[in-house]
Design a protein around this motif. Structure first.
Motif, PDB file in Angstrom:
ATOM      1  N   LEU A   1       1.597  -2.785  11.046  1.00  0.00           N
ATOM      2  CA  LEU A   1       1.846  -1.413  11.468  1.00  0.00           C
ATOM      3  C   LEU A   1       1.176  -1.074  12.804  1.00  0.00           C
ATOM      4  O   LEU A   1       1.468  -0.048  13.400  1.00  0.00           O
ATOM      5  CB  LEU A   1       1.343  -0.466  10.366  1.00  0.00           C
TER       6      LEU A   1
ATOM      7  N   TRP B   1       2.948   0.387  16.001  1.00  0.00           N
ATOM      8  CA  TRP B   1       3.535   1.722  15.846  1.00  0.00           C
ATOM      9  C   TRP B   1       2.441   2.779  15.780  1.00  0.00           C
ATOM     10  O   TRP B   1       2.602   3.887  16.278  1.00  0.00           O
ATOM     11  CB  TRP B   1       4.435   1.787  14.594  1.00  0.00           C
TER      12      TRP B   1
ATOM     13  N   TYR C   1       0.289   9.974   9.262  1.00  0.00           N
ATOM     14  CA  TYR C   1       1.056   9.217   8.272  1.00  0.00           C
ATOM     15  C   TYR C   1       0.831   7.719   8.482  1.00  0.00           C
ATOM     16  O   TYR C   1       0.573   6.975   7.534  1.00  0.00           O
ATOM     17  CB  TYR C   1       2.530   9.595   8.437  1.00  0.00           C
ATOM     18  N   LEU C   2       0.899   7.288   9.740  1.00  0.00           N
ATOM     19  CA  LEU C   2       0.703   5.868  10.016  1.00  0.00           C
ATOM     20  C   LEU C   2      -0.752   5.473   9.797  1.00  0.00           C
ATOM     21  O   LEU C   2      -1.051   4.396   9.264  1.00  0.00           O
ATOM     22  CB  LEU C   2       1.142   5.541  11.444  1.00  0.00           C
TER      23      LEU C   2
ATOM     24  N   PHE D   1      -2.801   6.776   7.684  1.00  0.00           N
ATOM     25  CA  PHE D   1      -3.009   6.721   6.250  1.00  0.00           C
ATOM     26  C   PHE D   1      -2.344   5.485   5.654  1.00  0.00           C
ATOM     27  O   PHE D   1      -2.931   4.784   4.825  1.00  0.00           O
ATOM     28  CB  PHE D   1      -2.450   7.989   5.591  1.00  0.00           C
ATOM     29  N   SER D   2      -1.106   5.200   6.084  1.00  0.00           N
ATOM     30  CA  SER D   2      -0.401   4.044   5.528  1.00  0.00           C
ATOM     31  C   SER D   2      -1.193   2.765   5.776  1.00  0.00           C
ATOM     32  O   SER D   2      -1.343   1.924   4.889  1.00  0.00           O
ATOM     33  CB  SER D   2       0.981   3.900   6.167  1.00  0.00           C
ATOM     34  N   GLN D   3      -1.698   2.645   6.992  1.00  0.00           N
ATOM     35  CA  GLN D   3      -2.436   1.426   7.323  1.00  0.00           C
ATOM     36  C   GLN D   3      -3.749   1.354   6.554  1.00  0.00           C
ATOM     37  O   GLN D   3      -4.061   0.346   5.928  1.00  0.00           O
ATOM     38  CB  GLN D   3      -2.697   1.411   8.826  1.00  0.00           C
TER      39      GLN D   3
ATOM     40  N   MET E   1      -4.728   3.095   3.817  1.00  0.00           N
ATOM     41  CA  MET E   1      -4.619   3.094   2.364  1.00  0.00           C
ATOM     42  C   MET E   1      -4.161   1.734   1.837  1.00  0.00           C
ATOM     43  O   MET E   1      -4.718   1.235   0.871  1.00  0.00           O
ATOM     44  CB  MET E   1      -3.639   4.198   1.934  1.00  0.00           C
ATOM     45  N   LEU E   2      -3.190   1.126   2.505  1.00  0.00           N
ATOM     46  CA  LEU E   2      -2.691  -0.146   1.991  1.00  0.00           C
ATOM     47  C   LEU E   2      -3.747  -1.236   2.104  1.00  0.00           C
ATOM     48  O   LEU E   2      -3.880  -2.087   1.218  1.00  0.00           O
ATOM     49  CB  LEU E   2      -1.414  -0.551   2.728  1.00  0.00           C
ATOM     50  N   ILE E   3      -4.511  -1.198   3.174  1.00  0.00           N
ATOM     51  CA  ILE E   3      -5.560  -2.206   3.323  1.00  0.00           C
ATOM     52  C   ILE E   3      -6.674  -1.952   2.317  1.00  0.00           C
ATOM     53  O   ILE E   3      -7.181  -2.867   1.670  1.00  0.00           O
ATOM     54  CB  ILE E   3      -6.057  -2.218   4.789  1.00  0.00           C
TER      55      ILE E   3
ATOM     56  N   TYR F   1      -6.356  -0.459  -0.581  1.00  0.00           N
ATOM     57  CA  TYR F   1      -5.872  -0.688  -1.942  1.00  0.00           C
ATOM     58  C   TYR F   1      -5.828  -2.181  -2.266  1.00  0.00           C
ATOM     59  O   TYR F   1      -6.264  -2.618  -3.325  1.00  0.00           O
ATOM     60  CB  TYR F   1      -4.472  -0.090  -2.074  1.00  0.00           C
TER      61      TYR F   1
END
Lengths: 399, 486
Positions: free
Chosen positions: A191, A194, A245-246, A248-250, A252-254, A256
């Motif tokens: 990600l 972006w 959003y980006l 958080f996505s980056q 949170m996924l890492i 988690y």
């Protein structure tokens, strides 16, 4: 402003360690940041052209001028690339041949992370962006004089704009990986490109608002009114949310998945740069979210100007946080390898843990350079694209 | 004049010199006629497919999900592939309504109603799969967190699967409200023309709408609030669906680009499905003046853009897999492209990334037949994408001893075909009951985008504006109803 910058750079250079890490990291940080802003201006302009957008026409010359800063950006990036060849700096772990030889992962990446790709990739890709920026600008300016009722210029610009979008889409990712992500040479995230682009985009829009208000106060752009600024405010709000959003996505996924090779990135930032880490979210998300959510705040010059100034600075901090931890780590490793004790001690490092006066001075200098180039370009053509087919829509725009 | 000037470069969005009355006639009449042969035939086929699906679902519940030929390694097959596929399709409607509304894209008015309806039906189809894939559908209420006496059996709030339940149910509710809010004034229009039982039915459906200024004002503010709510929801749903995969540690699933890339893919597939439906609907119901070639071209552009974004994401994944230096990640992608399911990866790349590039040609973008086939291609490609992510990745586990292969059974295929049947049954009933194009919204844009009001290219001279001057001169001529200015 540029004098402040030059002074800061010289002062940084003199007071630096013998790798001049602080000096070079500041140059890289600001070069990438402002080149990114110019690229995003080109990207948004191309997107607007492709989408038959009308409302922005009245101030599109500002974005054209921004995009022309890419020429300067190319020079700046080439200075850094030359630095790799000349061994002037040690910003990139992968540029150190000894480290690469003893490191399986870096060896694996060496067919992408090497000075040839860095130099010629940047030269080619930024060169392409420059080409698009100049061509679109030429057509746009030429339309003022030679625009016809078949809208030939608009049509030609649409071809260029549409072609620019995928080109920027693919190439920007490759360059962001090289310029920014590779300072943490082991770490990777799909990600990332972006995310960095979203940061640049918010900055670009905030700078546009600042520029327009500055010029309006001085009597230029009488036809740009609060409706246009309201829409720019919406863009600033929307892209701030998108950035979040980006982010958080980056994150949170890492977090988690909890894979050590990935979490190391946030671990460093969360524990060694807590102030910047939380400031990043606070200034880039919480503040614009709370302030810009209301309708009326996007229709007040003062509020818009304030939030825009904060966002430009805080996205600059975001890039600081992307770059500096990796660079100082590389510098420490090199220093340790060179047998220099003392450097490796924990604790604050001036210019790295937090931006100091010299960093801010350098930032002001680059900002001055950016505005110098932009205003210089703005002067060269009419501020109002008088034969643009969308001009009437833009003039009577209301939200 | 009141209407804002529209640039002479733009294409008109309503063609055929329509009057307000003609618009009402054209758009209401499909609900007032007896259905034609094409409709009846399509309805029978859809009903048959739906029946096959329902029988397959009954078999699944009766016998168990063993009937799907899933195995220990491949625990998700067509079921979740279909689920994600339908959820993706269910994105376009609310996207068109909410996001294009925010961007003030007037061309949304031609297609928003049908797209929103499609969204709702697609989400219904999607929601079936999580329910039946658990195998024991009689305990499916375990999904929902409410105070209970089941002791430790409580939904896991840390699980993205539970987030899915919240995201999808919220999205469904808001989309339904949004769709229905738009329908109320149109139902009232139909009501005012109807007699007998139909009059009663539409009186009920239109909630006593009288068209007073107060009603319109409330209608507009409700629409705006719902659009504001729907926008983050559109993004959240597929983001959370992507979390189902990306929060894991499975190579090929755990990648940070998944959330935005899933959203782009969803818009992509949603628009493709809208195209499939619109191309047929406009032909069968004679709506070419409302859903114009210009509308089709705009949607094709969205398909080209999102297809290319998805392409950037595919290549990013592929590149970073190599760049990561992580052998399992590298193998996952090697396996996708060259493993036992190589054809699905190939199908995905061809249909999603390569074929939309044809839309660079304006001719192809404006060709209805090509558009129809392309939309089918994209639908297929996006189904493959989910199959690639799910089955291909699962088929090759960490340990070669647990590697496996899977072919769906007739029951699993039946459920998929069945959902397509259910979807079309709903859609076909919808086109009989409600105006497929939003009457009120078309009337709203008529003055600014009707072809008799738009000065077409070449008929106008240039607008000239002197910098610094506020006196705007329009050196236009001819029938410039919407463009007179001072």
């Amino acid at each position: 402003m540029m004098l402040v910058g030059i002074f800061s750079l010289v002062a940084t250079y003199i007071g630096d360690d013998h790798f001049h890490t602080r000096f070079w990291s500041n140059v890289l940080h600001n070069s990438v940041f402002f080149t990114g802003v110019a690229l995003m201006a080109l990207f948004l302009l191309a997107a607007k052209i492709t989408a038959w957008s009308g409302w922005h026409t009245i101030f599109k010359r500002v974005w054209e001028a921004y995009s022309l800063f890419l020429v300067v950006g190319l020079v700046l990036i080439m200075i850094i690339a030359l630095g790799i060849w000349g061994g002037w700096h040690h910003l990139y772990h992968w540029a150190d041949i000894k480290s690469v030889e003893s490191d399986v992962i870096l060896t694996g990446k060496s067919s992408f992370l090497n000075k040839n790709w860095y130099t010629f990739g940047s030269l080619l890709f930024v060169g392409l962006w420059v080409f698009f920026a100049i061509r679109i600008r030429q057509l746009s300016v030429d339309e003022d004089i030679n625009g016809d009722s078949n809208f030939t210029h608009a049509r030609k610009m649409r071809v260029l704009g549409a072609a620019a979008l995928p080109v920027i889409g693919f190439t920007s990712a490759a360059l962001i990986w090289q310029w920014v992500m590779s300072v943490d040479a082991h770490w990777y995230s799909t990600l990332f490109a972006w995310y960095a682009s979203a940061s640049m985009m918010v900055t670009m829009i905030a700078l546009t608002i600042i520029t327009l208000i500055m010029l309006k106060v001085r009597g230029y752009f009488p036809l740009v009114n609060i409706e246009h600024l309201h829409d720019l405010g919406k863009y600033m709000f929307a892209f701030s949310i998108f950035w979040t959003y980006l982010w958080f996505s980056q994150y949170m996924l890492i977090w988690y998945a909890n894979i050590p090779e990935e979490t190391i990135y946030f671990n460093t930032r969360l524990h060694q740069y807590p102030v910047l880490f939380y400031l990043n979210i606070g200034l880039n998300f919480v503040l614009p979210f709370l302030v810009l959510l209301r309708n009326d705040t996007k229709r007040k010059y003062g509020t818009l100007l304030f939030i825009s100034c904060v966002l430009v600075f805080s996205h600059w901090l975001d890039f600081f946080l992307m770059l500096k931890p990796g660079i100082i780590h590389t510098a420490h490793e090199l220093a340790a390898a060179a047998g220099e004790a003392g450097h490796h001690t924990a604790g604050a490092t001036p210019g790295f843990t937090l931006p100091g006066f010299l960093e801010i001075g350098t930032f002001i200098g680059f900002l001055g350079l950016f505005f110098f180039v932009v205003f210089n370009r703005l002067e060269k053509a009419s501020l109002v694209p008088s034969r643009d087919p969308y001009l009437m829509e833009s003039v009577s725009h209301h939200t | 004049m009141g209407a804002a000037p529209t640039s002479p470069i733009r294409e008109p969005l309503v063609q055929g010199h329509k009057t307000y009355h003609q618009i009402t006639e054209d758009l209401c009449s499909p609900t007032e006629r007896a259905p034609g042969k094409a409709w009846t035939l399509a309805f029978i086929v859809a009903l048959m497919a739906a029946t096959w699906g329902i029988v397959s679902i009954i078999i699944t519940i009766w016998v168990g999900i063993g009937t799907w030929r899933l195995n220990r390694t491949i625990g998700w097959g067509w079921d979740i592939t279909n689920f994600v596929w339908w959820i993706g399709i269910g994105h376009a409607g609310t996207l068109i309504s909410a996001i294009l509304l925010l961007f003030r894209q007037k061309w949304r008015t031609g297609v928003n109603r049908a797209a929103e309806a499609m969204t709702i039906f697609a989400v219904i189809c999607a929601a079936l799969f999580p329910a039946i894939h658990v195998g024991r559908i009689w305990v499916v209420f375990f999904f929902f967190p409410y105070p209970n006496t089941r002791g430790p059996v409580w939904p896991n709030f840390n699980s993205p699967l539970l987030w899915d339940v919240f995201a999808i149910s919220t999205y469904f509710t808001v989309s339904l409200l949004f769709w229905y809010t738009g329908l109320v004034p149109d139902f009232a229009t139909v009501r005012d023309r109807a007699k007998g039982f139909r009059k009663k039915m539409y009186t009920f459906l239109s909630f006593g709408w009288t068209g007073s200024a107060k009603h319109w004002q409330r209608h507009e503010s409700l629409s705006l609030v719902l659009a504001g709510l729907a926008t983050p929801l559109v993004l959240s749903v597929h983001t959370i669906v992507s979390f189902d995969f990306a929060t894991s540690v499975i190579p090929g699933w755990h990648t940070t680009i998944f959330p935005p890339y899933f959203v782009a893919g969803a818009i992509f597939s949603g628009f493709a499905m809208v195209q499939t439906l619109m191309v047929i609907t406009r032909k069968v119901l004679n709506l070419q003046n409302y859903i114009t070639i210009g509308h089709i071209e705009s949607m094709n552009k969205v398909i080209l853009v999102t297809g290319t974004i998805v392409g950037v994401a595919y290549l990013t994944e592929l590149f970073i897999a190599w760049y990561s230096g992580y052998v399992y990640e590298q193998f996952a992608f090697f396996n996708r492209a060259l493993g036992p399911y190589w054809w699905s990866y190939f199908g995905m790349m061809t249909c999603n990334v390569l074929s939309p590039q044809l839309f660079w040609s304006k001719k192809i973008r404006r060709n209805v037949t090509m558009t129809f086939f392309m939309s089918i291609f994209v639908n297929i490609g996006m189904w493959f994408e989910r199959f690639v992510i799910i089955a291909t990745t699962l088929a090759r586990d960490y340990l070669p001893s647990s590697w496996s292969f899977y072919v769906p059974s007739i029951v699993e295929i039946g459920i998929y075909v069945g959902t397509i049947g259910i979807f079309f049954v709903f859609y076909l009933v919808f086109v009989r009951v409600a105006p497929v194009v939003a009457i009120a919204e078309i009337k709203h844009i008529l003055k600014s985008s009707g072809d008799q009001y738009v000065i077409t290219n070449g008929q106008t001279t240039l607008h000239q504006i002197e910098q610094g001057g506020t006196a705007l001169q329009v050196a236009g001529h001819g029938d410039s109803h919407g463009n007179a200015h001072h």
